[in-house]
Write a protein that holds these residues in place. Structure first.
Motif, short mmCIF file in Angstrom:
data_model
loop_
_atom_site.label_atom_id
_atom_site.label_comp_id
_atom_site.label_asym_id
_atom_site.label_seq_id
_atom_site.Cartn_x
_atom_site.Cartn_y
_atom_site.Cartn_z
N ILE A 115 0.82 -1.21 0.00
CA ILE A 115 0.00 0.00 0.00
C ILE A 115 0.85 1.27 0.00
N PRO A 116 2.01 1.34 0.71
CA PRO A 116 2.83 2.54 0.53
C PRO A 116 3.27 2.74 -0.91
N GLY A 117 3.55 1.64 -1.62
CA GLY A 117 3.94 1.76 -3.02
C GLY A 117 2.80 2.24 -3.89
N VAL A 118 1.62 1.69 -3.67
CA VAL A 118 0.45 2.12 -4.44
C VAL A 118 0.12 3.57 -4.11
N SER A 119 0.22 3.92 -2.83
CA SER A 119 -0.06 5.29 -2.42
C SER A 119 0.88 6.27 -3.10
N ALA A 120 2.16 5.92 -3.16
CA ALA A 120 3.13 6.79 -3.83
C ALA A 120 2.81 6.91 -5.32
N ALA A 121 2.35 5.83 -5.91
CA ALA A 121 2.02 5.86 -7.34
C ALA A 121 0.80 6.72 -7.64
N LEU A 122 -0.01 7.01 -6.62
CA LEU A 122 -1.20 7.82 -6.83
C LEU A 122 -0.86 9.26 -7.22
N ALA A 123 0.40 9.65 -7.01
CA ALA A 123 0.80 11.00 -7.39
C ALA A 123 1.01 11.13 -8.89
N GLY A 124 0.82 10.04 -9.62
CA GLY A 124 1.15 10.03 -11.03
C GLY A 124 0.16 10.70 -11.96
N SER A 125 -1.04 11.00 -11.49
CA SER A 125 -2.02 11.65 -12.37
C SER A 125 -3.03 12.41 -11.54
N PRO A 126 -3.66 13.44 -12.11
CA PRO A 126 -4.69 14.18 -11.37
C PRO A 126 -5.82 13.29 -10.88
N GLU A 127 -6.19 12.29 -11.70
CA GLU A 127 -7.26 11.37 -11.31
C GLU A 127 -6.89 10.63 -10.02
N LEU A 128 -5.67 10.13 -9.96
CA LEU A 128 -5.24 9.38 -8.79
C LEU A 128 -5.02 10.29 -7.60
N GLN A 129 -4.55 11.50 -7.84
CA GLN A 129 -4.39 12.45 -6.74
C GLN A 129 -5.74 12.74 -6.09
N LYS A 130 -6.78 12.82 -6.89
CA LYS A 130 -8.11 13.08 -6.34
C LYS A 130 -8.56 11.92 -5.47
N ILE A 131 -8.29 10.70 -5.89
CA ILE A 131 -8.66 9.55 -5.08
C ILE A 131 -7.98 9.60 -3.73
N LYS A 132 -6.69 9.95 -3.73
CA LYS A 132 -5.99 10.02 -2.46
C LYS A 132 -6.51 11.18 -1.61
N ARG A 133 -6.83 12.31 -2.24
CA ARG A 133 -7.39 13.43 -1.47
C ARG A 133 -8.72 13.03 -0.83
N ASP A 134 -9.53 12.29 -1.57
CA ASP A 134 -10.81 11.83 -1.02
C ASP A 134 -10.58 10.91 0.17
N TYR A 135 -9.58 10.04 0.06
CA TYR A 135 -9.25 9.15 1.18
C TYR A 135 -8.82 9.95 2.40
N VAL A 136 -7.94 10.93 2.18
CA VAL A 136 -7.45 11.76 3.28
C VAL A 136 -8.61 12.49 3.94
N ALA A 137 -9.49 13.07 3.12
CA ALA A 137 -10.64 13.80 3.66
C ALA A 137 -11.53 12.88 4.49
N GLY A 138 -11.74 11.66 4.02
CA GLY A 138 -12.57 10.71 4.75
C GLY A 138 -11.95 10.31 6.07
#
Length: 203
Positions: A115-138
């Protein structure tokens, strides 16, 4: 073609769409665990799962779509486990902080370093960044809902919630890497949560 005893050979069973998606996601998690997110391509997942590339593209569309599916699965699993633990603990600050800390660390440990690796990979596109932002907000909203009642009528500042998240990510990653013991990570995170609430006016 008949089998050796004269009866017709059983036709090859086709997986349902849901079962196929489960197989592909399990294959993707295994690749990340064994080789890291760099190895995670749709073509590689297809080869490991024994299907053609169009099958994987049909399920995920792009590599970003596959990463998003992995992260959403992890997020859903963590929410379910954390909600159950919070509900089951005594209505005290130590109890709720301990439940948040223990389940966060345990969920990361349950995924190893994936999961740390997948989380780091989420920075690769605006779409994935939004998913991580939604997770953080939740996660922050959950912490606020559970912890605000212990802050003497004061709302926990956003900076405090970011402190909790940062500590959770760092300590769980260190535990997953074997740099610290899991119990130490949980205890340190619990104490950090209690300290944040205390600075916000709690006892």
């Amino acid at each position: 073609m008949s089998s050796t005893d004269g009866s017709p050979a059983a036709p090859r069973q086709r997986l349902s769409r849901d079962a196929r998606q489960r197989q592909l996601i399990d294959t993707a998690w295994r690749l990340v665990r064994e080789e890291g997110t760099e190895a995670l391509t749709l073509g590689r997942v297809a080869g490991e799962a024994g299907v053609t590339k169009p099958v994987v593209y049909d399920h995920f569309g792009t590599r970003a779509g596959l990463l998003a599916s992995l992260y959403r699965e992890y997020d859903s699993r963590q929410k379910t486990i954390m909600d159950a633990a919070i509900e089951a603990t005594p209505a005290t600050l130590a109890g709720k902080a301990g439940a948040i800390a223990a389940t966060y660390v345990d969920c990361v440990l349950g995924m190893g370093l994936e999961i740390p690796g997948v989380s780091a990979a989420l920075a690769g596109s605006p779409e994935l960044q939004k998913i991580k932002r939604d997770y953080v907000a939740g996660f922050m909203a959950k912490c606020r809902r559970v912890l605000d009642p212990f802050a003497a009528g004061q709302a926990i500042p956003a900076a405090g919630l970011w402190t909790v998240l940062g500590a959770a990510e760092a300590l769980s990653a260190a535990a997953a890497a074997g740099e610290i013991a899991a119990d130490d990570a949980k205890a340190e995170l619990r104490d950090a949560i209690i300290a944040v609430v205390g600075r916000s006016g709690g006892a």
